[in-house]
Design an enzyme around this catalytic site. Structure first.
Site, PDB file in Angstrom:
ATOM      1  N   THR A   1     -26.331  -1.321 -79.248  1.00  0.00           N
ATOM      2  CA  THR A   1     -26.502  -0.193 -80.381  1.00  0.00           C
ATOM      3  C   THR A   1     -26.578  -1.029 -81.757  1.00  0.00           C
ATOM      4  O   THR A   1     -26.291  -2.129 -81.797  1.00  0.00           O
ATOM      5  CB  THR A   1     -25.105   0.444 -80.398  1.00  0.00           C
ATOM      6  OG1 THR A   1     -24.102  -0.472 -80.620  1.00  0.00           O
ATOM      7  CG2 THR A   1     -24.895   1.349 -79.475  1.00  0.00           C
TER       8      THR A   1
ATOM      9  N   GLU B   1     -26.562   5.045 -76.316  1.00  0.00           N
ATOM     10  CA  GLU B   1     -25.553   5.048 -74.903  1.00  0.00           C
ATOM     11  C   GLU B   1     -25.993   6.308 -73.916  1.00  0.00           C
ATOM     12  O   GLU B   1     -25.488   6.356 -72.837  1.00  0.00           O
ATOM     13  CB  GLU B   1     -24.116   5.480 -75.275  1.00  0.00           C
ATOM     14  CG  GLU B   1     -23.494   4.390 -75.770  1.00  0.00           C
ATOM     15  CD  GLU B   1     -23.665   4.131 -77.417  1.00  0.00           C
ATOM     16  OE1 GLU B   1     -24.579   4.651 -78.052  1.00  0.00           O
ATOM     17  OE2 GLU B   1     -23.029   3.600 -78.214  1.00  0.00           O
TER      18      GLU B   1
ATOM     19  N   LYS C   1     -14.304  15.144 -96.501  1.00  0.00           N
ATOM     20  CA  LYS C   1     -13.027  16.055 -96.425  1.00  0.00           C
ATOM     21  C   LYS C   1     -12.674  16.566 -97.559  1.00  0.00           C
ATOM     22  O   LYS C   1     -12.195  15.553 -98.439  1.00  0.00           O
ATOM     23  CB  LYS C   1     -11.930  15.230 -95.550  1.00  0.00           C
ATOM     24  CG  LYS C   1     -12.377  15.237 -93.967  1.00  0.00           C
ATOM     25  CD  LYS C   1     -11.425  14.229 -93.343  1.00  0.00           C
ATOM     26  CE  LYS C   1     -12.005  13.779 -92.150  1.00  0.00           C
ATOM     27  NZ  LYS C   1     -12.521  12.422 -92.342  1.00  0.00           N
TER      28      LYS C   1
ATOM     29  N   TRP D   1     -14.307  20.703 -94.117  1.00  0.00           N
ATOM     30  CA  TRP D   1     -15.099  19.645 -94.148  1.00  0.00           C
ATOM     31  C   TRP D   1     -16.505  20.097 -94.565  1.00  0.00           C
ATOM     32  O   TRP D   1     -16.667  21.470 -94.621  1.00  0.00           O
ATOM     33  CB  TRP D   1     -15.348  19.707 -92.662  1.00  0.00           C
ATOM     34  CG  TRP D   1     -14.366  18.888 -91.606  1.00  0.00           C
ATOM     35  CD1 TRP D   1     -13.170  18.410 -92.204  1.00  0.00           C
ATOM     36  CD2 TRP D   1     -14.374  18.300 -90.453  1.00  0.00           C
ATOM     37  NE1 TRP D   1     -12.526  17.729 -91.421  1.00  0.00           N
ATOM     38  CE2 TRP D   1     -12.921  17.612 -90.105  1.00  0.00           C
ATOM     39  CE3 TRP D   1     -15.253  18.554 -89.426  1.00  0.00           C
ATOM     40  CZ2 TRP D   1     -12.843  17.225 -88.873  1.00  0.00           C
ATOM     41  CZ3 TRP D   1     -14.932  17.968 -88.242  1.00  0.00           C
ATOM     42  CH2 TRP D   1     -13.712  17.196 -87.940  1.00  0.00           C
TER      43      TRP D   1
HETATM   44  P1  ADP Z   1     -26.607   3.759 -83.668  1.00  0.00           P
HETATM   45  O1  ADP Z   1     -25.536   4.685 -83.190  1.00  0.00           O
HETATM   46  O2  ADP Z   1     -26.418   2.369 -83.786  1.00  0.00           O
HETATM   47  O3  ADP Z   1     -27.083   4.280 -85.077  1.00  0.00           O
HETATM   48  P2  ADP Z   1     -28.366   5.235 -81.928  1.00  0.00           P
HETATM   49  O4  ADP Z   1     -29.521   5.220 -82.044  1.00  0.00           O
HETATM   50  O5  ADP Z   1     -27.813   5.197 -80.592  1.00  0.00           O
HETATM   51  O6  ADP Z   1     -27.658   4.112 -82.687  1.00  0.00           O
HETATM   52  O7  ADP Z   1     -27.700   6.317 -82.672  1.00  0.00           O
HETATM   53  C1  ADP Z   1     -27.175   7.626 -81.975  1.00  0.00           C
HETATM   54  C2  ADP Z   1     -26.797   8.309 -83.313  1.00  0.00           C
HETATM   55  O8  ADP Z   1     -27.679   8.840 -84.305  1.00  0.00           O
HETATM   56  C3  ADP Z   1     -25.856   9.789 -82.874  1.00  0.00           C
HETATM   57  O9  ADP Z   1     -24.517   9.798 -82.645  1.00  0.00           O
HETATM   58  C4  ADP Z   1     -26.089  10.708 -84.193  1.00  0.00           C
HETATM   59  O10 ADP Z   1     -25.125  10.369 -85.063  1.00  0.00           O
HETATM   60  C5  ADP Z   1     -27.451  10.026 -84.655  1.00  0.00           C
HETATM   61  N1  ADP Z   1     -28.440  11.291 -84.370  1.00  0.00           N
HETATM   62  C6  ADP Z   1     -29.393  10.846 -83.649  1.00  0.00           C
HETATM   63  N2  ADP Z   1     -30.460  11.843 -83.645  1.00  0.00           N
HETATM   64  C7  ADP Z   1     -29.844  12.920 -84.519  1.00  0.00           C
HETATM   65  C8  ADP Z   1     -30.592  14.090 -84.936  1.00  0.00           C
HETATM   66  N3  ADP Z   1     -31.366  14.690 -84.640  1.00  0.00           N
HETATM   67  N4  ADP Z   1     -29.569  14.652 -85.827  1.00  0.00           N
HETATM   68  C9  ADP Z   1     -28.710  14.230 -86.500  1.00  0.00           C
HETATM   69  N5  ADP Z   1     -28.181  12.914 -86.008  1.00  0.00           N
HETATM   70  C10 ADP Z   1     -28.876  12.330 -85.018  1.00  0.00           C
END
Ligand code: ADP
Length: 556
Positions: A197, A342, A453, A458
């Site tokens: 990640t 993940e 918050k 929220w």
């Molecule tokens: P990192 O967690 O290191 O940024 P990832 O690529 O696994 O790497 O990111 C996953 C996260 O990206 C998700 O948990 C979410 O918060 C965000 N995310 C992915 N796609 C979207 C989307 N379409 N809209 C909003 N958030 C998104």
């Protein structure tokens, strides 16, 4: 016992063949059924390289032989620092197919972080594109586990001198092998690839995918309600192969036998547009930021697409304004998608059901702007602070949990479980906050750590960012929480203006009137030249929060 009793007692075993779901079988399938379908790569060296799925399968076998020759054992991690290209594709398949683990590393991370990841994964071999030679030369002394450094190029492009001891030439290694290699059969739960990640907080953590999870994810990704890939498609993954396996497209493309176009490091608007047109691309995928550059270039030069039909946008929230521009100005359907490292990464995609087809355009857009519905293979739930499941009413928002065969159960090299229990099952907590409506459309309101918050309520930073992005003078926008003596936190909007645009703070704030409840609108606006991004092109809010830690809001 009569034969009849023997047959009717207890569950009856199925009588189907046992064939492990192996990544090599995707490639063998493509080589047989899409043998002459092209794989076109814009090389780091600058030229366009053409090969086919038949070539990819043969050369992947040679890569497997190279790994044998280098003394790699099953389970050894093979690191890559590489762009989207045919050599990277061969390493994907050659490694996994021969029971090694393909570890894609994001070259945009800080060098120290790259070294940390290589050491944590204990990579035995490091394969890298020419672009990264200076980086690897600097890092090499710190990469304790790496026995072989392989430069992914031919003899003609090898450097005259380098500080890396016995640097190997990829093409020399491959050409030395005859390809007489039979893909082995083994347990489908064997590890196939490893991806860390981005680590916006703390050290990065590794997700270890298996052959089974990868093949099932490829099936899911190709479905019509997901990416809808077919053999008639020309697929250009703008999303890098080091970002969660380019969202599974190198596997889904093989599964359906589609033409694959790999852009290498050439991701600027002009190069991308030329490649889309030159190769008649029909389908693509990428994070919102990459589309900004392409759209700007096309608008500035009055350009159109002649073949490009649809794209998946995800990785962070796709601003509705971007969806509309792509659809209305360029005729490209946008499929908003959500997922994470993940989750291999696909979780949900926004596609309408039959009953939604008759809705008016605004109502349709409202649904399409959400992160969408799960693919079969992913189950989701939202839970409140008390850990209990919340209703799917499109209003209740809570922590989003997921489970399924392509969701991780634990991280590489770590014994502690990230999972949570709900209704007698294990779930992976995504760290996202979301609502789900009665039709199963999920909408992310925030990452739990980005939520604002204010006075116990929220406020969704994503919603505020989407509104800002709809202003014609805004190039990019981010909203973060700012400390407030009375309300605890209030939203601060940080904006990058489009070049030459004169947009004031007051004008920007006025833009929120009538678009959102007054108490949710940002308290202040700051203009900057550029926003910080993560290595995967997402807004780096942690850095923004540091930058504006001392910011005093009006009335604050
Ligand atoms: P990192 O967690 O290191 O940024 P990832 O690529 O696994 O790497 O990111 C996953 C996260 O990206 C998700 O948990 C979410 O918060 C965000 N995310 C992915 N796609 C979207 C989307 N379409 N809209 C909003 N958030 C998104």
């Amino acid at each position: 016992m009569s034969p009849l009793t023997a047959r009717s007692s207890g569950p009856m075993p199925g009588r189907m063949m046992q064939m492990p779901l192996l990544i090599s079988s995707l490639l063998v399938h493509a080589a047989r059924h899409a043998a002459d379908t092209e794989i076109v790569s814009k090389r780091v060296e600058g030229d366009l390289h053409r090969s086919t799925w038949r070539d990819a399968e043969r050369r992947s076998r040679q890569v497997a032989q190279v790994l044998d020759a280098l003394g790699c054992e099953p389970g050894d991690r093979i690191g890559t620092l590489a762009w989207n290209g045919y050599r990277h594709l061969e390493i994907y398949y050659g490694c996994s197919g021969s029971q090694r683990v393909c570890h894609t590393i994001n070259p945009r991370l800080f060098p120290d972080q790259i070294a940390w990841i290589v050491n944590d994964a204990a990579d035995r071999v490091l394969c890298f594109d020419l672009t990264f030679l200076p980086l690897v030369e600097k890092l090499a002394p710190a990469l304790e586990s790496v026995r072989h450094f392989v430069l992914m190029t031919d003899r003609a492009h090898m450097p005259a001198s380098t500080s890396i001891e016995s640097l190997k030439c990829y093409e020399d290694l491959v050409e030395a092998q005859n390809g007489a290699y039979a893909w082995p059969s083994f347990d489908e739960n064997t590890a196939s690839s490893l991806c860390y990640t981005s680590g916006t907080t703390g050290h990065p953590k590794g997700a270890v995918y298996s052959h089974r999870s990868t093949v099932l994810h490829a099936y899911g990704a190709a479905l019509p309600d997901a990416m809808g890939c077919s053999s008639a498609d020309v697929i250009l993954p703008v999303v890098p192969m080091f970002h969660v396996n380019a969202w599974g497209l190198p596997y889904a493309a093989a599964l359906v036998g589609a033409k694959l176009v790999l852009p290498g490091p050439h991701l600027d608007g002009k190069s991308l547009h030329e490649l889309f047109e030159g190769e008649q691309v029909t389908f693509s995928a990428g994070v919102p930021t990459v589309w900004l550059g392409l759209i700007n270039h096309m608008k500035a030069n009055g350009l159109k697409f002649s073949s490009f039909k649809r794209t998946v946008i995800g990785g962070s929230a796709c601003p509705p304004a971007m969806m509309r521009t792509l659809e209305q100005d360029f005729g490209v359907e946008v499929i908003h998608a959500w997922g994470m490292t993940e989750m291999s990464p696909l979780g949900t995609l926004s596609k309408l059901k039959a009953k939604h087809q008759a809705l008016d355009p605004q109502a349709r857009h409202h649904l399409l702007e959400k992160q969408g519905r799960v693919i079969y293979g992913v189950d989701m739930a939202i839970v409140g602070d008390d850990g209990r499941a919340l209703p799917w009413d499109g209003k209740a928002s809570g922590d989003l949990l997921v489970r399924g065969p392509w969701v991780i159960s634990s991280y590489f090299g770590r014994d502690d479980s990230p999972l949570r229990r709900l209704d007698g099952q294990d779930w992976f907590p995504t760290g996202d906050v979301a609502t789900i409506d009665a039709d199963g459309f999920m909408q992310i309101t925030d990452r739990s750590k980005d939520v604002i918050k204010s006075g116990g309520e929220w406020i969704s930073s994503i919603e505020l960012e989407n509104i800002a992005m709809a202003h014609p003078g805004v190039y990019e926008a981010a909203v973060i929480a700012c400390k407030h003596p009375k309300w605890d936190e209030r939203p601060l909007l940080v904006v990058v203006r489009k070049p030459g645009v004169d947009l004031s703070r007051e004008e920007m704030l006025a833009f929120y009137e009538g678009r959102i409840a007054k108490w949710q609108a940002p308290d202040d606006v700051v203009f900057v030249d550029e926003l910080p991004h993560t290595a995967t092109g997402k807004l780096l809010k942690i850095r923004l929060r540091e930058m504006f830690k001392g910011h005093v809001l009006p009335g604050g």
